[in-house]
Design an enzyme around this catalytic site. Sequence first.
Site, mmCIF file in Angstrom:
data_model
loop_
_atom_site.group_PDB
_atom_site.id
_atom_site.type_symbol
_atom_site.label_atom_id
_atom_site.label_comp_id
_atom_site.label_asym_id
_atom_site.label_seq_id
_atom_site.Cartn_x
_atom_site.Cartn_y
_atom_site.Cartn_z
ATOM 1 N N LYS A 9 44.811 51.075 73.374
ATOM 2 C CA LYS A 9 44.722 51.282 72.102
ATOM 3 C C LYS A 9 43.690 52.458 71.560
ATOM 4 O O LYS A 9 43.816 53.001 70.585
ATOM 5 C CB LYS A 9 44.007 49.863 71.547
ATOM 6 C CG LYS A 9 43.593 49.806 70.061
ATOM 7 C CD LYS A 9 42.473 48.860 69.992
ATOM 8 C CE LYS A 9 42.166 48.765 68.562
ATOM 9 N NZ LYS A 9 40.752 49.409 68.379
ATOM 10 N N ASN A 10 42.579 52.414 72.267
ATOM 11 C CA ASN A 10 41.461 53.442 71.666
ATOM 12 C C ASN A 10 42.189 54.961 71.788
ATOM 13 O O ASN A 10 41.524 55.934 71.259
ATOM 14 C CB ASN A 10 40.270 53.325 72.443
ATOM 15 C CG ASN A 10 39.385 51.900 72.061
ATOM 16 O OD1 ASN A 10 39.897 51.512 70.834
ATOM 17 N ND2 ASN A 10 38.580 51.424 72.764
ATOM 18 N N CYS A 24 37.182 46.268 62.533
ATOM 19 C CA CYS A 24 36.182 45.235 63.189
ATOM 20 C C CYS A 24 35.015 45.201 62.243
ATOM 21 O O CYS A 24 34.616 46.463 61.700
ATOM 22 C CB CYS A 24 35.890 45.540 64.326
ATOM 23 S SG CYS A 24 37.246 45.021 65.617
ATOM 24 N N PRO A 82 27.965 54.187 61.065
ATOM 25 C CA PRO A 82 28.006 55.197 60.520
ATOM 26 C C PRO A 82 28.952 56.332 60.993
ATOM 27 O O PRO A 82 29.014 56.724 62.129
ATOM 28 C CB PRO A 82 26.767 55.561 60.628
ATOM 29 C CG PRO A 82 25.973 55.053 61.708
ATOM 30 C CD PRO A 82 26.818 53.701 61.907
ATOM 31 N N ILE A 83 29.194 57.218 59.882
ATOM 32 C CA ILE A 83 30.360 58.323 60.575
ATOM 33 C C ILE A 83 29.320 59.601 60.349
ATOM 34 O O ILE A 83 30.013 60.608 60.067
ATOM 35 C CB ILE A 83 31.599 58.352 59.582
ATOM 36 C CG1 ILE A 83 31.396 58.226 58.089
ATOM 37 C CG2 ILE A 83 32.515 57.128 60.278
ATOM 38 C CD1 ILE A 83 32.800 58.530 57.688
ATOM 39 N N ASP A 84 28.171 59.618 60.263
ATOM 40 C CA ASP A 84 27.132 60.588 59.919
ATOM 41 C C ASP A 84 27.492 61.934 60.993
ATOM 42 O O ASP A 84 27.448 63.020 60.449
ATOM 43 C CB ASP A 84 25.733 60.203 59.614
ATOM 44 C CG ASP A 84 25.291 59.597 60.908
ATOM 45 O OD1 ASP A 84 26.058 58.896 61.569
ATOM 46 O OD2 ASP A 84 24.044 59.557 61.215
ATOM 47 N N ASP A 100 32.811 47.202 74.367
ATOM 48 C CA ASP A 100 33.951 46.392 73.848
ATOM 49 C C ASP A 100 34.428 45.018 74.991
ATOM 50 O O ASP A 100 35.139 44.288 74.740
ATOM 51 C CB ASP A 100 35.330 47.202 73.956
ATOM 52 C CG ASP A 100 35.400 48.054 72.593
ATOM 53 O OD1 ASP A 100 34.711 47.748 71.860
ATOM 54 O OD2 ASP A 100 36.259 49.103 72.644
ATOM 55 N N ILE A 107 24.848 49.581 71.967
ATOM 56 C CA ILE A 107 25.720 50.389 71.030
ATOM 57 C C ILE A 107 25.757 49.785 69.725
ATOM 58 O O ILE A 107 25.461 50.273 68.789
ATOM 59 C CB ILE A 107 27.203 50.165 71.865
ATOM 60 C CG1 ILE A 107 26.880 50.544 73.223
ATOM 61 C CG2 ILE A 107 28.013 51.290 70.993
ATOM 62 C CD1 ILE A 107 26.611 51.825 73.697
#
Length: 428
Positions: free
Chosen positions: A22-23, A116, A122-124, A304, A326
Amino acid sequence: MEKLMIEGGTPLEGTVQISGAKNSAVALIPAAILADSTVTIDNLPDISDVRLLGELLKEIGGEVELADQKMVIDPSKMFAMPLPNGRVKKLRASYYLMGAMLGKFKKAVIGLPGGCNLGPRPIDQHIKGFEALGAKVTNEQGAIYLRADELKGARIYLDVVSVGATINIMLAAVLAKGRTIIENAAKEPEIIDVATLLTSMGARIKGAGTNVIRIDGVESLHGCRHSIIPDRIEAGTYMILAAAIGQNVLIDNIIPLHVESLIAKLREMGVDVEVLDDQVRIRNHQEKKGVDIKTLVYPGFPTDLQQPATTLLTQAHGTSIVTDTIYNARFKHIDELRRMGADIKVEGRSAIINGKTKLQGAKVRASDLRAGASLVIAGLTAEGITELSGVEHIDRGYEDLEQKLIGLGAKIWREQMSDQEEEQVKSS
């Protein structure tokens, strides 16, 4: 809305086939935007995230055919259609559309992703990478606007090891002018998978799978055919399930190297793990003992698998401590496990589990994908019937979950929720 009904207590036995990762899939599909001709991706998992991404590619002008775990994508008529709202917000991995569309069209508008619910993700680091390549990035009304006159290679140091940022910068950099160096890059197998696809399309990438990735930009990329690696998280979930309530379970189509950290922990618990070329066999003959687990970036123990592992540790003797370095908000499953009789308390980033406890069937809710997996394992381990709502989260990441479990002898089925149950779920 549907709910999963699980009758626990039946020992599982047999063979389970692992699907494509999936990833990887959620990054490989957007990567096809970068090509000038048709891209075919094989071994795709049949999950809702994949179907959703296929629909998003159609929205930006792509021709997409999806059948029999294969997606054929013709990107030749794609354009930089803004995607500030709608489907894009249902999917966390929609942020890969940023890197791919920026790389191909030098502009993109992407609604901030959903998926999820794990607290702030964050997408910084993604934005830092795009800006280093020459893009102007703004956040307006919940959407990210990206624009560049041209993209130029740069040296980018990631402050945090991030799979998403590593892949997104790769996607944006393969068509940029000059050399890009990503330092402190993530090393996950899925990054190698994406780099393999891009290289097959004509990209020049070295070092994927190490902490320094070098990308020399090229003028254009062509189509190719690519087969996805097996899903190490799905494999790990079934390994944990087999350790919890399996007698003799063979997990097939797996790369054992990718689950080494889990194999080590299962053996430490006293589980009999036999490693074959592309299979792992789990036999369960003796009592399990508690262990401590700390999630780390690859090749460490995957975040995960933290939630499924927590369920397994309720069935081990002694005290176990699970620490998630994480995502600190990844303990939403614990209240649900407590409803089933688990003795767990949360302190900061750690869960302290006292085992062994007999779990009892209960009404529980999955708040996210891997919480759903942990509660399915709990339901199969418990006495009586467990009703699990929030099934849509599980469908995002596990292909044919019930059928695979039924193949191992599990008693599991779906039922429609009553109107009253749906109201309760919506209001909770």
